[in-house]
Design an enzyme around this catalytic site. Structure first.
Site, PDB file in Angstrom:
ATOM      1  N   ILE A 149       0.860  -1.178   0.000  1.00  0.00           N
ATOM      2  CA  ILE A 149       0.000   0.000   0.000  1.00  0.00           C
ATOM      3  C   ILE A 149       0.895   1.227   0.000  1.00  0.00           C
ATOM      4  O   ILE A 149       1.615   1.483   0.969  1.00  0.00           O
ATOM      5  CB  ILE A 149      -0.936   0.021   1.215  1.00  0.00           C
ATOM      6  CG1 ILE A 149      -1.792  -1.239   1.240  1.00  0.00           C
ATOM      7  CG2 ILE A 149      -1.823   1.268   1.190  1.00  0.00           C
ATOM      8  CD1 ILE A 149      -2.608  -1.401   2.497  1.00  0.00           C
ATOM      9  N   ALA A 150       0.872   1.975  -1.100  1.00  0.00           N
ATOM     10  CA  ALA A 150       1.722   3.156  -1.249  1.00  0.00           C
ATOM     11  C   ALA A 150       0.926   4.379  -0.797  1.00  0.00           C
ATOM     12  O   ALA A 150       0.274   5.051  -1.588  1.00  0.00           O
ATOM     13  CB  ALA A 150       2.180   3.298  -2.701  1.00  0.00           C
ATOM     14  N   THR A 181       1.937   6.544   2.563  1.00  0.00           N
ATOM     15  CA  THR A 181       2.671   7.581   3.287  1.00  0.00           C
ATOM     16  C   THR A 181       3.677   8.290   2.388  1.00  0.00           C
ATOM     17  O   THR A 181       4.350   7.668   1.561  1.00  0.00           O
ATOM     18  CB  THR A 181       3.406   6.963   4.483  1.00  0.00           C
ATOM     19  OG1 THR A 181       2.469   6.264   5.288  1.00  0.00           O
ATOM     20  CG2 THR A 181       4.088   8.021   5.316  1.00  0.00           C
ATOM     21  N   PHE A 189       8.326   4.733   3.681  1.00  0.00           N
ATOM     22  CA  PHE A 189       7.892   3.774   4.711  1.00  0.00           C
ATOM     23  C   PHE A 189       6.948   2.722   4.131  1.00  0.00           C
ATOM     24  O   PHE A 189       5.993   2.297   4.802  1.00  0.00           O
ATOM     25  CB  PHE A 189       7.197   4.478   5.879  1.00  0.00           C
ATOM     26  CG  PHE A 189       7.978   5.582   6.530  1.00  0.00           C
ATOM     27  CD1 PHE A 189       9.367   5.566   6.549  1.00  0.00           C
ATOM     28  CD2 PHE A 189       7.333   6.652   7.134  1.00  0.00           C
ATOM     29  CE1 PHE A 189      10.088   6.587   7.145  1.00  0.00           C
ATOM     30  CE2 PHE A 189       8.042   7.677   7.740  1.00  0.00           C
ATOM     31  CZ  PHE A 189       9.421   7.646   7.749  1.00  0.00           C
ATOM     32  N   GLU A 193      -8.315  -2.645   9.478  1.00  0.00           N
ATOM     33  CA  GLU A 193      -6.869  -2.519   9.588  1.00  0.00           C
ATOM     34  C   GLU A 193      -6.449  -2.287  11.031  1.00  0.00           C
ATOM     35  O   GLU A 193      -5.454  -2.847  11.509  1.00  0.00           O
ATOM     36  CB  GLU A 193      -6.379  -1.373   8.702  1.00  0.00           C
ATOM     37  CG  GLU A 193      -6.610  -1.619   7.214  1.00  0.00           C
ATOM     38  CD  GLU A 193      -6.264  -0.407   6.370  1.00  0.00           C
ATOM     39  OE1 GLU A 193      -5.411   0.390   6.814  1.00  0.00           O
ATOM     40  OE2 GLU A 193      -6.837  -0.253   5.283  1.00  0.00           O
TER      41      GLU A 193
END
Length: 376
Positions: free
Chosen positions: A117-118, A120, A150, A238
């Site tokens: 998951i891109a 931050t 990150f 999540e």
């Protein structure tokens, strides 16, 4: 835990004992989990447990994903990016078109593709409305420019769930999610693999997008500007799974500490025989039971569609706070040996600290909870 849950848990536990534990030290040095391990997990059903059978999965409830996270962390690992992979999978499952689901989910279920998951970016942190990465239409394509940091599984990812602005002038309504396939993608590059205090087996990386072109079919769903809504809808799950990971790690810390204090002697008797030791372990065991009961209540509410964002926030911040407290006390009971890398408690301590930061900092979790109380 039903019989089916226990059988699945036993299978996952054996998988970690046989395939992960012998390679723990080497993979820590490598800073990455090999693709073969992902593929083995796919064969076992760990990656596709909750993906419907029509898309190549087992079609089970999210209780089974929870079992996997618990067994992973009870084995003393939080470096393998299983949770991020499965979260990305659920974005496609929840919001993707039928074509997108049939295209990507089967490969995610088998481990042929690894997901990240891109989200931050440098300077934005938890403020998703402030992302600067853009995806602007040009003909039948999107042109992506920006950078991310990150990113768990960043160096190995075949598929990215990318958070970008499709309308740079709008705030939350300008955010969209795109599914980006990284293979042979012009303008896309993986930067540094970041060195971290903990979770050293996880390939956390910087990503860069320089006029990257993807087809418009990469837009998750069929409408621009839905990204912020999609992110918010998935956040309760999540944050709950982070609570379960905290629970598993706490159980692992208690287990290895019990083993240590039963064998270690000081002043002529076992460390276990000191009252302080017994009281600290009693406190840890009680906290674990209380956390487990609360999380299971939240999971039932999630399956019923009743889990509120503020209750998920409670699970995340309380779970991670409890984990850090328990691991700290357990390390203390190891004495100087707890500070040595060869003891698992040292790794558990280093890995625990980030739990209070990612998934939304604990301060943000408290703010979300507080807002829910300010109602007439």
């Amino acid at each position: 835990m039903t019989e089916d849950h226990r059988a699945f848990a036993d299978s996952v536990a054996r998988f970690f004992a046989e395939e992960f534990e012998p390679n723990r030290e080497q993979w820590t040095e490598d800073g990455m989990i090999p693709r073969s391990f992902w593929e083995q997990a796919g064969e076992l059903g760990v990656l596709g447990a909750t993906i419907p059978e029509e898309y190549g999965g087992l079609g089970l409830s999210r209780h089974f994903d929870t079992v996997s996270y618990l067994e992973q962390t009870k084995a003393g690992d939080s470096g393998w990016g299983l949770s991020v992979h499965n979260i990305a999978t659920h974005y496609i499952l929840a919001f993707g078109t039928e074509d997108q689901k049939h295209r990507w989910l089967p490969k995610l279920a088998t481990g042929e593709h690894i997901a990240a998951i891109a989200m931050t970016e440098p300077g934005t942190g938890s403020d998703l409305q402030a992302v600067k990465t853009t995806a602007i239409k040009d003909g039948n394509e999107y042109v992506i420019n920006g950078s991310k940091t990150f990113i768990t599984n960043g160096a190995s990812a075949d598929i990215l769930v990318l958070v970008a602005k499709t309308d740079a002038k709008a705030k939350s309504k300008g955010v969209s999610l795109l599914i980006v396939e990284t293979a042979d993608l012009d303008g896309y590059s993986v930067g540094r693999k970041l060195k971290k205090m903990g979770m050293k087996r996880n390939d956390t990386a910087e990503l860069a997008f320089d006029d990257v072109r993807v087809p418009q079919t990469a837009l998750l769903g069929s409408e621009e500007g839905q990204g912020f809504y999609q992110l918010m809808k998935q956040l309760p799950w999540e944050r709950l799974l982070l609570g379960y990971m905290a629970l598993g790690a706490s159980q692992c810390a208690l287990k290895v500490t019990l083993e240590y204090v039963r064998e270690r002697k000081a002043f002529g008797k076992r460390v276990m025989d000191f009252q302080n030791t017994r009281f600290k372990l009693a406190e840890a065991a009680t906290k674990i039971e209380l956390l487990s009961a609360f999380l299971d209540t939240c999971l039932d509410e999630l399956e019923e569609g009743k889990l509120t964002p503020e209750k998920a926030a409670m699970a995340k911040w309380w779970g991670s706070q409890t984990q850090c407290e328990i691991v700290d006390e357990c390390l203390q009971l190891h004495g100087g040996y707890g500070y040595m890398s060869e003891y698992l408690i040292s790794e558990l301590y280093a890995d625990a600290r980030v739990q209070k930061i990612y998934g939304g900092t604990n301060e943000i979790m408290k703010e979300l909870i507080a807002r829910s109380l300010d109602i007439d």
